[in-house]
Design a protein around this motif. Sequence first.
Motif, mmCIF file in Angstrom:
data_model
loop_
_atom_site.group_PDB
_atom_site.id
_atom_site.type_symbol
_atom_site.label_atom_id
_atom_site.label_comp_id
_atom_site.label_asym_id
_atom_site.label_seq_id
_atom_site.Cartn_x
_atom_site.Cartn_y
_atom_site.Cartn_z
ATOM 1 N N PRO A 185 52.347 -44.464 31.070
ATOM 2 C CA PRO A 185 52.650 -43.794 29.801
ATOM 3 C C PRO A 185 51.812 -43.492 28.802
ATOM 4 C CG PRO A 185 53.028 -46.340 29.782
ATOM 5 C CD PRO A 185 52.336 -45.997 30.981
ATOM 6 N N GLY A 186 51.966 -43.010 27.754
ATOM 7 C CA GLY A 186 51.220 -42.866 26.389
ATOM 8 C C GLY A 186 51.632 -43.496 25.434
ATOM 9 N N GLY A 187 51.339 -43.272 24.462
ATOM 10 C CA GLY A 187 51.970 -43.667 23.021
ATOM 11 C C GLY A 187 50.903 -45.025 22.781
ATOM 12 N N SER B 62 53.448 -40.290 32.474
ATOM 13 C CA SER B 62 54.927 -40.275 32.525
ATOM 14 C C SER B 62 55.234 -38.879 31.751
ATOM 15 C CB SER B 62 55.450 -41.347 31.929
ATOM 16 O OG SER B 62 55.127 -41.827 30.640
ATOM 17 N N ASP B 63 54.745 -38.423 30.786
ATOM 18 C CA ASP B 63 54.955 -37.495 29.746
ATOM 19 C C ASP B 63 53.645 -36.927 29.104
ATOM 20 O OD1 ASP B 63 55.372 -40.024 28.473
ATOM 21 O OD2 ASP B 63 55.707 -38.808 26.644
ATOM 22 N N ARG C 278 52.146 -34.634 25.566
ATOM 23 C CA ARG C 278 52.483 -33.768 24.178
ATOM 24 C C ARG C 278 51.822 -32.677 24.696
ATOM 25 N NH1 ARG C 278 51.668 -38.998 20.728
ATOM 26 N NH2 ARG C 278 53.669 -40.168 21.609
ATOM 27 N N ASN D 294 48.243 -37.746 24.803
ATOM 28 C CA ASN D 294 48.301 -38.875 25.941
ATOM 29 C C ASN D 294 47.068 -38.844 26.956
ATOM 30 O OD1 ASN D 294 50.495 -40.165 24.693
ATOM 31 N ND2 ASN D 294 52.052 -39.117 26.087
ATOM 32 N N MET E 6 58.728 -47.624 26.141
ATOM 33 C CA MET E 6 59.945 -47.281 25.698
ATOM 34 C C MET E 6 59.547 -47.035 23.957
ATOM 35 S SD MET E 6 63.567 -49.293 25.417
ATOM 36 C CE MET E 6 63.067 -50.149 23.924
ATOM 37 N N GLY E 7 60.347 -46.063 23.425
ATOM 38 C CA GLY E 7 60.594 -46.094 21.941
ATOM 39 C C GLY E 7 61.947 -46.985 21.392
ATOM 40 N N HIS F 102 64.190 -43.923 23.774
ATOM 41 C CA HIS F 102 63.614 -42.865 24.887
ATOM 42 C C HIS F 102 62.716 -43.615 25.845
ATOM 43 C CE1 HIS F 102 59.885 -42.487 22.190
ATOM 44 N NE2 HIS F 102 59.381 -41.844 23.305
ATOM 45 N N SER G 44 59.496 -38.770 27.937
ATOM 46 C CA SER G 44 59.727 -37.932 27.020
ATOM 47 C C SER G 44 61.277 -37.634 27.164
ATOM 48 C CB SER G 44 58.923 -36.499 26.749
ATOM 49 O OG SER G 44 57.812 -37.130 25.914
ATOM 50 N N PHE H 85 64.171 -37.849 25.590
ATOM 51 C CA PHE H 85 64.760 -38.381 24.217
ATOM 52 C C PHE H 85 66.207 -38.110 24.061
ATOM 53 C CE2 PHE H 85 60.201 -37.370 23.382
ATOM 54 C CZ PHE H 85 59.665 -38.416 22.338
ATOM 55 N N ARG I 174 57.109 -31.464 24.517
ATOM 56 C CA ARG I 174 56.625 -32.553 25.588
ATOM 57 C C ARG I 174 56.941 -31.760 26.697
ATOM 58 N NH1 ARG I 174 56.343 -37.646 23.248
ATOM 59 N NH2 ARG I 174 56.530 -37.327 21.008
#
Length: 223
Positions: free
Chosen positions: A39-41, A66-67, A69, A79, A131-132, A136, A139, A141, A170
Motif C-alpha cells: 500500500p501507499g499512504g 495496491s493503488d 494517485r 505512492n 486502511m483509512g 477504504h 483506493s 472508497f 486514483r
Amino acid sequence: MKLIEYADRDMLCIDLANKLAGELTAALMHDERVTLIVPGGTTPGPVFDALCAADLEWSRVDVILSDERWVPEDAPASNARLLRERLLADRAEAARFHPFYVPDTTPEAALPALEEALAPLMPAAVALLGMGADMHTASLFPRGDNLRLALDPKAPLLVEMRAPGVEHTRVTLSARALADSLSLHMVINGADKREALERAMDLPPEEAPVASVLDEASVHWAE
Ligand SMILES: O=C1O[C@H](COP(=O)(O)O)[C@@H](O)[C@H](O)[C@H]1O
C-alpha cells in the motif's frame, strides 16, 4: 479475519516485516518470480524500512502498489515515491517495481496497457494493504464513482476511481485482484482505525469497501 494486536508500533513493524519476508521466501521456493502488493499512504513506511533489509532473493520479486494517485512520481502524494524511498532500498533495491502512473496521459488511456502488463504478475503471492478511517482500502472508497465495478467479482484488475473529498484521481487494484492474493495482510494503527475496522465487519462492501477483503486478511494492529 484474523486480528493480531501488538504492544507497540515498533514490534508490529518488526514482526510483520519478518512474516512478509518469510512468506516471500517460501513462495520463491515454488515459483521463479513472485509478486508482492504493497500500500501507499502514511502507515506502511516503517514496515518498509524493516522489510527492505530482509535477506531474500529480491531480484525475483515483482512489486506493485495496491493503488496510486495519478500524480508524477516526484509529487509528495505519489505512492511510488514512498516506495522508492522506503521499500526499494537496501537489499530490496533489486526488486522489479511496476509503477502505475504514466506521464502525460490519463488513467483512462493508460489502463488497457497497464492491465495487460499486470495480468502475468497475478495473483500476488503476498499482499500488504492499508486502511483509512473512512473504511477504504487501496483506493476502494465509499461513494467512489467506480466502486460498484471495483467490487464486482468479474472486475478488471485495475479500476480508475474518484470519490467525494478525495484528492487526486486514483487507479486501484479491484477487490477481486486483492482478495485473490495467496496471503493477505493489513496494517493499521490507532484507536480510530480499530473502531472503523470493527464497524466495517458489520457493513456491506458498498458502505465499507475494506469489508470486501477482510475474510481473507490477517490484520496487524497497534495503538
Ligand atoms: O489513500 C490511501 O490510503 C490508504 C490508507 O492510508 P493511511 O495514510 O491511512 O495509512 C492506503 O492504504 C492507500 O494505499 C493510499 O493510497
